[in-house]
Motif scaffolding. Structure first.
Motif: not given
Length: 467
Positions: A307-314, A297-303, A270-273
């Motif tokens: 422009g993908i919102p954080q709640p969807q990514l989480a 982390l890098i997959a999240l950064a590119m997403s 579990v972590f923060d970005v």
């Protein structure tokens, strides 16, 4: 479990950018390769007729045959289905792992068929899309798989070509539309120079493939050449510390994108970005190892940049299940843990060791390693010896040659002598199960990129019977 992978087994959706290649038939030489088979699946879904050759049957070729793909296992032109001998209607795709002496490949070339490397076809497919390309000597497959899963779960119109079998989709192809593509940018044979990505990342640049590049400086130059392929308004993401400028990412440092406040809860990270603009809290990620956390982390950064919102990514990241043969649990009980991993470079073995020690700090670990390529074993023998020596016990199989001929003096016995750990042994594949039974280690680990993966089912069955 993720949503069902769409349109893999049928051609309901017309993939227009595939039709631009202009051939009804696609014939693959080396169809059982992980990257080749993803392309084959793509063309099956595209409505093309697909057939191919490979050296040996495998789970991958059997899965393709289940889709109606005709595959044979002898280098024999007479075994090629007749319709694929029509020059005007057939595209021939081959992998650089195929030797120049291959008679089918030479026939197609000498008779003026359209013959392309896998990377060239991938470049053609992706050039009219918004393309995410994942480069690096380690981490490509897992990062591509995470990124493809995130985009798919967030309902992006996309196709992802993976270099491994996704646990979420049981496939190396995620097919959910044609506007966006996600691909591995493979440095082997400089294949990634055929791509023109919008967003690209570089996860690592450790020396590898020196049989192709000669020395590390040429490999570095090739990565720099790759960055020049990014489209004019595109973005480059790089692991902090690499000698290339871009948007940086890293673990608990001052990168543009940073994973911080990392903790382990119920066996998951579990972590923060921290982004350049804000901090996103409490992402959950189920794969062990800091190297996998870096890939997430890098997959999240590119997403995020897309422009993908954080709640969807989480929500999407929490459902990611991994890639087969990437720290894959085969057995996980109180008395025995059996893990299989594709690691075939010293740095990858170090990463697997770190993950195991983080999860099982007090347990003995038996590592079973099959070296991949004579040249890689020769180039990194001392590094392999150091990496393998960290485990409590080591079993070495003979070198898997893949595309290479033997090199004088280079053998698994030679490598074994370099390992300082006294609890080490050279074993043949047919004696492997008996050798494993002699261990007192609770953690059993198989590692390597050759055919050791074909032994996993046998090992698992024997361990289950013994326990």
């Amino acid at each position: 479990m993720s949503k069902e992978n769409k349109n893999i087994d049928n051609s309901e959706q017309v993939l227009s950018f595939g039709k631009d290649l202009g051939k009804a038939n696609v014939y693959f030489i080396g169809i059982g390769g992980i990257g080749m088979s993803a392309l084959a699946r793509y063309f099956v879904a595209n409505g093309n007729q697909v057939a191919g050759y490979d050296k040996t049957p495998s789970d991958i070729t059997r899965a393709l045959e289940d889709l109606g793909v005709a595959i044979h296992f002898e280098d024999d032109f007479d075994l090629i289905p007749e319709q694929f001998k029509n020059r005007s209607e057939t595209l021939v795709v081959y992998t650089p792992a195929i030797p120049n002496s291959h008679s089918e490949l030479n026939f197609f070339k000498s008779n003026d068929f359209e013959v392309k490397k896998r990377s060239e076809v991938l470049g053609e497919i992706t050039k009219k899309t918004f393309c995410f390309a994942v480069a690096g000597t380690h981490g490509k497959t897992t990062t591509t798989s995470i990124l493809g899963h995130l985009l798919n779960e967030c309902n992006v119109n996309m196709t992802a070509f993976l270099g491994g079998i996704s646990e979420n989709y049981n496939s190396n192809l995620i097919l959910n539309g044609t506007e966006v593509t996600v691909v591995e940018a493979d440095e082997f044979d400089r294949s990634f120079l055929t791509l023109s990505p919008d967003y690209a990342c570089i996860t690592s640049m450790d020396a590898d493939h020196l049989d192709i590049y000669g020395d590390a400086s040429e490999l570095t130059k090739s990565f720099k050449d790759f960055t020049k392929k990014i489209k004019p308004k595109g973005k480059l993401f790089v692991k902090k510390g690499l000698p290339i400028s871009g948007i940086t990412y890293g673990i608990e440092d001052n990168s543009d994108y940073t994973a911080q406040n990392i903790r382990i809860e119920d066996g998951s990270y579990v972590f923060d970005v921290k982004t350049p603009k804000t901090i996103f809290k409490d992402f959950k990620f189920n794969l062990p190892g800091r190297h996998n956390l870096s890939n997430a982390l890098i997959a999240l950064a590119m997403s995020v940049e897309y422009g993908i919102p954080q709640p969807q990514l989480a929500k999407a990241l929490a459902t990611y299940m991994g890639v087969k043969r990437r720290f894959t649990y085969q057995i996980k009980t109180e008395n025995l843990v059996f893990i299989d991993d594709y690691a075939h470079h010293p740095q990858e073995i170090n990463a697997v060791h770190q993950a195991i020690r983080e999860m099982y700090p007090d347990d003995k670990v038996l590592a079973i390693f099959q070296p991949h390529l004579f040249s890689r074993t020769k180039d990194f023998a001392d590094e392999f010896a150091m990496a393998l020596g960290q485990f409590d016990e080591v079993l070495l199989l003979d070198i898997y040659p893949a595309r290479e001929l033997p090199i004088s003096g280079v053998s698994s016995g030679w490598l074994l002598d370099k390992i300082s750990n006294p609890r080490k042994k050279l074993v043949a594949k047919d004696s492997l199960v008996e050798a494993i039974k002699e261990t007192s280690a609770r953690i059993i680990l198989t590692i390597g990129a050759g055919d050791i993966g074909e032994e996993v089912k046998t090992i698992k069955k024997a361990l289950e019977v013994a326990s």
